[in-house]
Design a protein around this motif. Structure first.
Motif, PDB file in Angstrom:
ATOM      1  N   GLU A  91       0.838  -1.200   0.000  1.00 24.73           N
ATOM      2  CA  GLU A  91       0.000   0.000   0.000  1.00 24.73           C
ATOM      3  C   GLU A  91       0.873   1.251   0.000  1.00 24.73           C
ATOM      4  O   GLU A  91       0.612   2.222  -0.722  1.00 24.73           O
ATOM      5  N   GLY A  92       1.927   1.235   0.833  1.00 14.20           N
ATOM      6  CA  GLY A  92       2.824   2.379   0.885  1.00 14.20           C
ATOM      7  C   GLY A  92       3.617   2.564  -0.390  1.00 14.20           C
ATOM      8  O   GLY A  92       3.840   3.690  -0.845  1.00 14.20           O
ATOM      9  N   GLU A  93       4.051   1.447  -0.993  1.00 15.02           N
ATOM     10  CA  GLU A  93       4.850   1.516  -2.212  1.00 15.02           C
ATOM     11  C   GLU A  93       4.030   1.971  -3.414  1.00 15.02           C
ATOM     12  O   GLU A  93       4.515   2.736  -4.252  1.00 15.02           O
ATOM     13  N   LEU A  94       2.800   1.498  -3.498  1.00 13.28           N
ATOM     14  CA  LEU A  94       2.011   1.703  -4.708  1.00 13.28           C
ATOM     15  C   LEU A  94       0.924   2.756  -4.560  1.00 13.28           C
ATOM     16  O   LEU A  94       0.305   3.148  -5.558  1.00 13.28           O
ATOM     17  N   THR A 148      -1.203 -14.070 -14.575  1.00 14.19           N
ATOM     18  CA  THR A 148      -2.514 -13.770 -13.990  1.00 14.19           C
ATOM     19  C   THR A 148      -2.370 -12.774 -12.842  1.00 14.19           C
ATOM     20  O   THR A 148      -3.140 -11.807 -12.746  1.00 14.19           O
ATOM     21  N   PHE A 149      -1.395 -12.991 -11.979  1.00 20.30           N
ATOM     22  CA  PHE A 149      -1.151 -12.095 -10.844  1.00 20.30           C
ATOM     23  C   PHE A 149      -0.806 -10.697 -11.354  1.00 20.30           C
ATOM     24  O   PHE A 149      -1.319  -9.686 -10.844  1.00 20.30           O
ATOM     25  N   ALA A 150       0.059 -10.632 -12.371  1.00 21.97           N
ATOM     26  CA  ALA A 150       0.449  -9.328 -12.923  1.00 21.97           C
ATOM     27  C   ALA A 150      -0.752  -8.613 -13.528  1.00 21.97           C
ATOM     28  O   ALA A 150      -0.951  -7.408 -13.321  1.00 21.97           O
ATOM     29  N   GLY A 151      -1.560  -9.340 -14.274  1.00 22.80           N
ATOM     30  CA  GLY A 151      -2.732  -8.719 -14.874  1.00 22.80           C
ATOM     31  C   GLY A 151      -3.749  -8.277 -13.851  1.00 22.80           C
ATOM     32  O   GLY A 151      -4.371  -7.218 -13.965  1.00 22.80           O
ATOM     33  N   LYS A 199       2.343  -1.538 -13.821  1.00 23.25           N
ATOM     34  CA  LYS A 199       3.410  -1.654 -14.799  1.00 23.25           C
ATOM     35  C   LYS A 199       4.665  -2.250 -14.165  1.00 23.25           C
ATOM     36  O   LYS A 199       5.124  -1.797 -13.112  1.00 23.25           O
ATOM     37  N   GLY A 200       5.224  -3.274 -14.798  1.00 26.52           N
ATOM     38  CA  GLY A 200       6.434  -3.912 -14.295  1.00 26.52           C
ATOM     39  C   GLY A 200       6.230  -4.673 -13.000  1.00 26.52           C
ATOM     40  O   GLY A 200       7.192  -4.900 -12.262  1.00 26.52           O
ATOM     41  N   TRP A 201       4.993  -5.124 -12.751  1.00 21.80           N
ATOM     42  CA  TRP A 201       4.681  -5.701 -11.440  1.00 21.80           C
ATOM     43  C   TRP A 201       5.492  -6.958 -11.135  1.00 21.80           C
ATOM     44  O   TRP A 201       5.986  -7.125 -10.015  1.00 21.80           O
ATOM     45  N   MET A 202       5.651  -7.854 -12.094  1.00 19.16           N
ATOM     46  CA  MET A 202       6.380  -9.085 -11.803  1.00 19.16           C
ATOM     47  C   MET A 202       7.816  -8.785 -11.402  1.00 19.16           C
ATOM     48  O   MET A 202       8.353  -9.388 -10.471  1.00 19.16           O
TER      49      MET A 202
END
Length: 231
Positions: free
Chosen positions: A79-82, A129-132, A137-140
């Protein structure tokens, strides 16, 4: 005392990210006690919690991925990062926990929750699936770099559990002490750690075999063999 903040069951929804008919990543908190059993071999989509299932049957579900846990503290970190809010279940976890660093727990560690006994089997590896689902952006890459994967668990003793149950660590391995974060880094970004995993008893057999094959290709001895090779 660590405890379970929330027990979460998946709601089927379309999965455009892997071109599958559905995904169960959309986990929602449920009330009351939930039955937990060993689902059997991978390939059917069966998972540990009654009412839940996996739809990518090749990569998810089965005994070694019966339950997935993620810590409220790690959701708070993201939550803090994103700059977003993550409710329990947002990362597709069955159990949202409080009071325990889930990335510092050991492969092979055993937890008593309610009447269920669970064993830490492996870290979660991010997928399309997790990334979608997260739609960052660049989540993985971001998730992998942080090494906060949370653990999969197998069911040693079936039973029931519920939100509010204590999480009691009943056993921690003493001879082979590999944390979930170390295991994750070995499998993703730090192959020099792979020898720690080749003969790790609690790691899923398919993962151990994959690790041994990777090490054999490079001529690297396993942790049990040591630098001089097999004795």
């Amino acid at each position: 005392m660590p405890y379970v903040l929330s027990v979460n069951i998946g709601r089927p929804r379309p999965n455009p990210w892997k071109r599958l008919p559905a995904t169960g990543i959309d986990k929602q908190p449920v009330s009351g006690r939930v039955a937990v059993t060993a689902p059997g071999p991978k390939g059917t989509g069966a998972v540990g919690l009654a009412g839940d299932r996996a739809y990518d049957v090749k990569h998810h579900g089965g005994d070694d991925q019966a339950v997935y846990a993620y810590a409220r503290e790690d959701l708070d970190h993201w939550e803090g990062e994103l700059g977003r809010t993550f409710a329990p279940g947002s990362f597709g976890e069955n159990l949202t926990t409080c009071g325990l660093d889930l990335n510092a727990v050991l492969i092979g560690e055993r937890w008593r929750i309610g009447t269920v006994l669970l064993e830490v089997s492996a870290p979660r590896i991010p997928c399309a699936t997790f990334a979608g689902w997260l739609d960052e952006k660049g989540w993985m890459r971001t998730f992998t770099r942080a090494a906060r994967p949370g653990p999969y668990l197998r069911v040693v003793e079936p039973g029931e559990l519920a939100a509010g149950d204590d999480l009691v660590v009943e056993h921690r391995p003493q001879d082979r002490r590999v944390t979930v974060a170390e295991c994750f880094r070995a499998l993703t970004t730090e192959p020099e750690l792979l020898p720690l995993l080749a003969d790790l008893p609690a790691l899923p057999a398919e993962d151990r075999e994959a690790v041994r094959q990777r090490l054999a290709r490079t001529g690297t001895p396993t942790a049990a063999e040591g630098p001089g090779g097999p004795s």
